[in-house]
Design an enzyme around this catalytic site. Structure first.
Site, mmCIF file in Angstrom:
data_model
loop_
_atom_site.group_PDB
_atom_site.id
_atom_site.type_symbol
_atom_site.label_atom_id
_atom_site.label_comp_id
_atom_site.label_asym_id
_atom_site.label_seq_id
_atom_site.Cartn_x
_atom_site.Cartn_y
_atom_site.Cartn_z
ATOM 1 N N ILE A 162 34.900 37.626 36.865
ATOM 2 C CA ILE A 162 35.638 37.437 38.108
ATOM 3 C C ILE A 162 36.822 38.399 38.075
ATOM 4 O O ILE A 162 37.250 38.837 37.011
ATOM 5 C CB ILE A 162 36.101 35.975 38.324
ATOM 6 C CG1 ILE A 162 36.881 35.456 37.114
ATOM 7 C CG2 ILE A 162 34.928 35.075 38.612
ATOM 8 C CD1 ILE A 162 37.372 34.026 37.301
ATOM 9 N N ASP A 163 37.326 38.741 39.233
ATOM 10 C CA ASP A 163 38.360 39.769 39.336
ATOM 11 C C ASP A 163 39.627 39.392 38.565
ATOM 12 O O ASP A 163 39.925 38.213 38.361
ATOM 13 C CB ASP A 163 38.722 40.010 40.800
ATOM 14 C CG ASP A 163 37.576 40.616 41.592
ATOM 15 O OD1 ASP A 163 36.671 41.199 40.969
ATOM 16 O OD2 ASP A 163 37.591 40.502 42.831
ATOM 17 N N LYS A 164 40.381 40.415 38.198
ATOM 18 C CA LYS A 164 41.617 40.225 37.437
ATOM 19 C C LYS A 164 42.548 39.208 38.085
ATOM 20 O O LYS A 164 43.074 38.315 37.417
ATOM 21 C CB LYS A 164 42.334 41.569 37.284
ATOM 22 C CG LYS A 164 43.707 41.470 36.625
ATOM 23 C CD LYS A 164 44.404 42.821 36.591
ATOM 24 C CE LYS A 164 45.822 42.693 36.017
ATOM 25 N NZ LYS A 164 46.528 44.006 36.002
ATOM 26 N N THR A 213 41.890 36.880 40.190
ATOM 27 C CA THR A 213 41.242 35.620 40.560
ATOM 28 C C THR A 213 41.270 34.654 39.393
ATOM 29 O O THR A 213 41.028 35.046 38.253
ATOM 30 C CB THR A 213 39.771 35.874 40.964
ATOM 31 O OG1 THR A 213 39.743 36.793 42.051
ATOM 32 C CG2 THR A 213 39.081 34.589 41.379
#
Length: 268
Positions: free
Chosen positions: A141-143, A145
């Site tokens: 998952i994105d940094k 998030t």
């Protein structure tokens, strides 16, 4: 050491596909480059015959075996990083990732990632399918998030988890704050996503050349203040897991996520 083996039979709807693309669709976190390397080095069999061509076309009912070689010694530094571990057994680890933390090392960022923390705590007790930069990593998952991610301790667990992601039997639900109110407030975004032609570090909706991407969304609450624009709390359920999918789809709807520096309101 006994090699772990992934086995697959080719279904009718994949007749005529390239073998590297087919296997990439079945093993979620195996990069195409790494997979092509395994094929080139003789670790893939088609109908019990070793092949060396990643572009080999497959047919319905073909049998494919992939031997996963033991992971090479990693050069990534182990860091003592506090990890919020929700579950841990012989096969998997479930971690609650905080916002601001990167999942695995990459260009310009080789320390203080979740992988660095995993190497400190679990050493070599992680799957090697993802390569030396991604031991144990099945998905990301994105940094910025926060959310739950699943780590594989061995290759068999990694393969099984990847198949579940590929078959959509693992359900992924996220909540996001977005600008404005979506119209309609509940619905499905079915828009293909691929690399942006303007900025290769970003993704964008591309109706012709993109990959199928589906986000089901539901508005949970709308916040409204006389002196401020509307803000909505939205639940997003993913049928696919493309890079930056929710961010791209919300931006496409005209309701970018609050604080998103790449796709956010300032970019409109």
């Amino acid at each position: 050491m006994k090699k772990n083996i992934f086995k697959a039979n080719v279904p009718l709807n994949c007749d005529g596909h390239r073998i590297d693309k087919f296997l990439q669709s079945k093993i979620n976190e195996l990069s195409r480059t790494r997979l092509q390397g395994l094929i080139r080095d003789g670790y893939v069999k088609l109908n019990n015959i070793i092949i060396n061509s990643a572009s080999k076309k497959i047919k319905e009912k073909d049998k494919i075996n992939v031997n996963f070689i033991p992971p090479k010694e990693t050069l990534i530094k182990a860091n003592k990083i506090p990890l919020d571990i929700l579950y841990d057994d012989d096969d998997i680890i479930i971690i609650n990732k905080p916002p601001g933390m990167v999942v695995h090392p990459g260009a310009g960022n080789y320390e203080k990632t979740i992988v660095n923390g995993l190497l400190f705590k679990y050493k070599n007790k992680l799957s090697g399918i993802g390569g030396k930069l991604r031991p144990g990593i099945v998905h990301r998952i994105d940094k910025d998030t926060s959310g739950v991610i699943v780590i594989a301790k061995n290759d068999i667990a990694h393969i099984n988890l990847s198949e579940q992601f590929s078959n959509h039997t693992i359900k992924r639900v996220y909540e996001a704050l977005v600008w404005g109110s979506l119209k309609p407030q509940n619905g499905k975004i079915n828009e293909k996503i691929s690399r942006s032609v303007k900025n290769r570090q970003l993704m964008s909706v591309r109706k012709e050349k993109g990959k199928i991407s589906i986000t089901n969304y539901k508005t949970l609450k709308i916040f409204q203040n006389v002196n401020l624009p509307k803000i909505s709390l939205v639940e997003c359920r993913l049928d696919t897991g493309r890079t930056h999918q929710i961010r791209v789809h919300m931006n496409f709807k005209g309701n970018p996520i609050l604080g998103d520096k790449s796709y956010g309101k300032s970019k409109q």
